[in-house]
Design an enzyme around this catalytic site. Structure first.
Site, PDB file in Angstrom:
ATOM      1  N   HIS A   1      11.035 -75.437 132.781  1.00  0.00           N
ATOM      2  CA  HIS A   1      12.002 -74.298 132.682  1.00  0.00           C
ATOM      3  C   HIS A   1      11.922 -73.476 133.785  1.00  0.00           C
ATOM      4  O   HIS A   1      13.089 -73.089 134.250  1.00  0.00           O
ATOM      5  CB  HIS A   1      11.101 -73.499 131.414  1.00  0.00           C
ATOM      6  CG  HIS A   1      12.003 -72.214 130.950  1.00  0.00           C
ATOM      7  ND1 HIS A   1      12.104 -71.165 131.645  1.00  0.00           N
ATOM      8  CD2 HIS A   1      12.554 -72.073 129.900  1.00  0.00           C
ATOM      9  CE1 HIS A   1      12.740 -70.253 131.311  1.00  0.00           C
ATOM     10  NE2 HIS A   1      13.196 -70.747 130.224  1.00  0.00           N
TER      11      HIS A   1
ATOM     12  N   HIS B   1      13.943 -36.608 117.548  1.00  0.00           N
ATOM     13  CA  HIS B   1      15.350 -36.561 118.052  1.00  0.00           C
ATOM     14  C   HIS B   1      15.834 -35.595 119.262  1.00  0.00           C
ATOM     15  O   HIS B   1      16.837 -35.521 119.781  1.00  0.00           O
ATOM     16  CB  HIS B   1      16.373 -36.138 116.740  1.00  0.00           C
ATOM     17  CG  HIS B   1      16.355 -37.366 115.823  1.00  0.00           C
ATOM     18  ND1 HIS B   1      15.304 -37.929 115.214  1.00  0.00           N
ATOM     19  CD2 HIS B   1      17.579 -37.857 115.306  1.00  0.00           C
ATOM     20  CE1 HIS B   1      15.859 -39.060 114.533  1.00  0.00           C
ATOM     21  NE2 HIS B   1      17.214 -38.876 114.259  1.00  0.00           N
TER      22      HIS B   1
END
Length: 686
Positions: A272, A489
């Site tokens: 890989h 938020h």
């Protein structure tokens, strides 16, 4: 033939595939760095798609950017030697010397493909999942442009987007976001090839990747062609033909062996992400029957791969079609050409100037998110290439206008002509799709969400900057000023974090005029993405004493108010620098200080990066040497010390759930606290 088969390959397909394998393993070995497994495992898939005699991929090595070419994206970008081998073999300006320089300084063959560095590379890939998501954006752009510009008998926009991807791309959550949208949008000219080799860096993926990928994509509304032998180029060829006939996007699931041809490392994680090693390469050459020295490709392989003649024919045929289109529809042809060049209309400068003057004359008190929508009303009407959207927050981001109805697709997949996209709750997917739209050309994409969710989008924003793409992010609810939703938020660190991305222009406008300028600059910025940070709460219009003051907004920072403007006939003793909603606090503090005979200058700095690019004379005129500077912004304070500030009124903790007014008072964002901070600074200097 499996990974342990030592029979020599003799067919043309095998010759072409093995040329890829040899170049991949030799380049990675020479660099002692890279990923040979994916190129070796996907070689036959590449032959099926790229082989000029099979006739699928429409491209021209002599002119990589002709418009109606197919787009090819290597989403598993770690396997970059696959695309470099393909570009070299098919005739692009990528000589063998560049393959020998794989992953070396200033080569055209960097570790992961980079758009603008290597001819024929359409997007920068490597962060897994973003390539397939860019491809969704490219396919969307193709579909919308075709619907807008094609006419009966004149199909000038008619190309496919092809993607190679692997297990890693599918494991990244962004692939879910993007591929679900591709199915909803019925992007039938999007064809993806899944390299199903079952191996990642940590080994066989079965313990941690148990998805039924064909069923997953079927649930998205894709056409799925499963069980394809990825080492049978004819089978892949047939799958591509089937995919082209589908009315839906297609996933071709190709079962492959990673590192195909390597006797000991094929099918293992060792193939890989590391060089095979000299001994294994020797054994692989024997197994493949590849009797050539490193970086030597036989002429018959070059002949089989050469795509220049076919590419020239394809482009010439399109040129003829476009000439006929131009004769029949001259205005459309001119508009199409302008859009694809990325140029703004000749009237753009006047449009932007008039919008600014009209905004200044109205002097409205509105939230900067509303100011953004007001600017967009003008600009989306003038620029049909503006393609907007929001991640399920349209009513809050205010990214829609009367010129941009919602984009919808009918049962046959035909778009309705809308220019505002409902991305759903998919911030990362939206950001990377915007990149793909920009890379394709023909549109200037923008998308909105709350600023705090820029964290979800951040890597795609970074990629836009790395690729120098004109993408515009609309981030509303930019501070504790959003109020009751609380610290989850309320943006605190986000403005500073975005400003740290090289090549990204961040704008935090303080009123309607600054917002118009921010939008104008973002639209005109052909090689830089932009982020507009906008308030939920209303902001008063800030008086601009002269036309020069108005003009200077575009320089990123400007002198908004001098001491003389508040009745003090003496030189400033300090400079207050503020952004966004805090500029009004600075002006109010200036008034309080003036009452005590303290003269201060107020500087509004809507864009730090734009200001930083100005000449030293202008920067010094705004921030004179020797005057103490006090920065005011409802965000973390660390960023502002770069400007040599003596103090920063900021917030270095998370917010609270409460009305905005209570929060600003709690955290010291009051005119009185700003004035007291200035007094404390001046007292220390005595």
């Amino acid at each position: 033939m499996d990974a342990l088969d030592t029979r020599p390959a003799t067919s043309t397909t095998a010759l072409m595939a093995n040329a890829i394998r040899a170049l991949a393993m030799d380049s990675v070995q020479q660099a002692n760095s890279g990923h040979p497994g994916a190129p070796m495992g996907m070689a036959e898939i590449a032959v099926a798609l790229w082989g000029p005699l099979r006739g699928h991929l429409r491209h021209n090595p002599a002119h990589p950017h002709w418009f109606d070419r197919d787009r090819f994206v290597l989403s598993n970008g770690h396997g970059s030697m696959l695309i470099y081998a393909l570009l070299h073999l098919s005739g692009y300006e990528l000589p063998m010397s560049e393959l020998r320089n794989f992953r070396q300084l200033h080569s055209k063959t960097p570790g992961h493909p980079e758009v603008g560095v290597t001819p024929g590379v359409e997007t920068t890939t490597g962060p897994l999942g973003q390539g397939i998501t860019n491809a969704v954006g490219m396919a969307l752009a193709e579909k919308l442009l075709a619907a807008e510009f094609n006419r009966d008998g004149h199909a000038i926009v008619d190309h496919h987007t092809y993607v190679f991807l692997g297990d890693g791309c599918l494991m990244e959550g962004i692939s879910h976001e993007a591929c679900a949208l591709a199915g909803a949008w019925k992007l039938n000219k999007l064809i993806a090839f899944y390299d199903d080799n079952g191996i990642s860096i940590d080994g066989a993926v079965k313990p941690w990747f148990v998805d039924d990928t064909p069923k997953r994509f079927g649930a998205y509304g894709w056409n799925v062609i499963a069980g394809v032998d990825g080492h049978d180029a004819d089978a892949v060829d047939a799958a591509i033909t089937r995919a082209k006939a589908s009315e839906r996007p297609t996933l071709i699931c190709c079962k492959t062996v990673i590192g195909k041809g390597a006797p000991n490392r094929g099918g293992t994680a060792k193939a890989h992400g590391e060089a095979l090693g000299a001994e294994e390469i020797k054994l692989t050459r024997e197994a493949l029957g590849w009797a050539h020295e490193p970086f030597v490709v036989p002429e018959e392989a070059y002949a089989a791969w050469d795509g220049k003649a076919r590419g020239a024919e394809l482009e010439a045929a399109w040129d003829a079609r476009f000439a006929a289109y131009k004769a029949a529809h001259p205005e459309l042809a001119a508009e199409f050409a302008r859009r694809m060049r990325g140029e703004l209309p000749a009237s753009w400068a006047q449009t932007a100037a008039e919008a600014l003057q009209a905004t200044h004359a109205k002097a409205e008190t509105v939230a900067s998110r509303k100011a953004s929508q007001l600017a967009l009303e003008v600009f989306t009407k003038a620029l049909p290439e503006l393609l907007g959207g929001s991640a399920d927050l349209t009513g809050s981001n205010l990214t829609n206008t009367t010129s941009t109805p919602a984009l919808r697709f009918d049962a046959e997949g035909r778009p309705n002509g809308g220019r505002h996209i409902n991305y759903g709750v998919r911030e990362f997917g939206m950001a990377a799709i915007l990149n793909g739209v920009a890379l394709h050309g023909g549109f200037i994409p923008y998308g909105g969400t709350f600023l705090t969710f820029s964290d979800y989008s951040r890597n795609a924003i970074r990629m836009a900057a790395l690729m120098h793409q004109r993408v515009i992010h609309v981030f509303t609810h930019d501070s504790i000023g959003l109020g009751e939703d609380g610290p989850t938020h309320q943006s605190v660190e986000h403005a500073a974090a975005l400003r740290l991305i090289p090549g990204l222009d961040v704008w935090r406008p303080a009123d309607t005029a600054e917002t118009v300028v921010a939008w104008s600059a973002a639209i005109a910025s052909r090689s830089r993405p932009s982020a507009l940070l906008l308030s939920r709460q209303n902001l008063p219009y800030l008086p601009k004493p002269t036309q020069g003051t108005l003009d200077d907004i575009a320089k990123g920072a400007y002198v908004l108010a001098e001491p003389a403007e508040v009745g003090l006939r003496k030189k400033a003793q300090a400079v207050i620098v503020a952004t966004g909603s805090e500029v009004q606090l600075a002006l109010n503090a200036q008034q309080l200080l003036a009452a005590d005979g303290i003269a201060v200058r107020v500087v509004s700095m809507p864009s730090t990066s734009v200001f930083d690019r100005q000449g030293s004379a202008y920067k010094t005129s705004v921030l004179p040497e020797g005057l103490p500077r006090i920065a005011v912004e409802a965000g973390v304070s660390d960023y502002w010390w770069k400007y040599g500030c003596a103090a920063v009124v900021g917030i270095d903790r998370y917010g609270e759930s409460a009305p905005a007014g209570a929060l600003f008072k709690l955290f010291g964002f009051t005119a009185q606290n700003v004035a007291d901070t200035v007094r404390a600074v001046l007292a220390r200097r005595r």
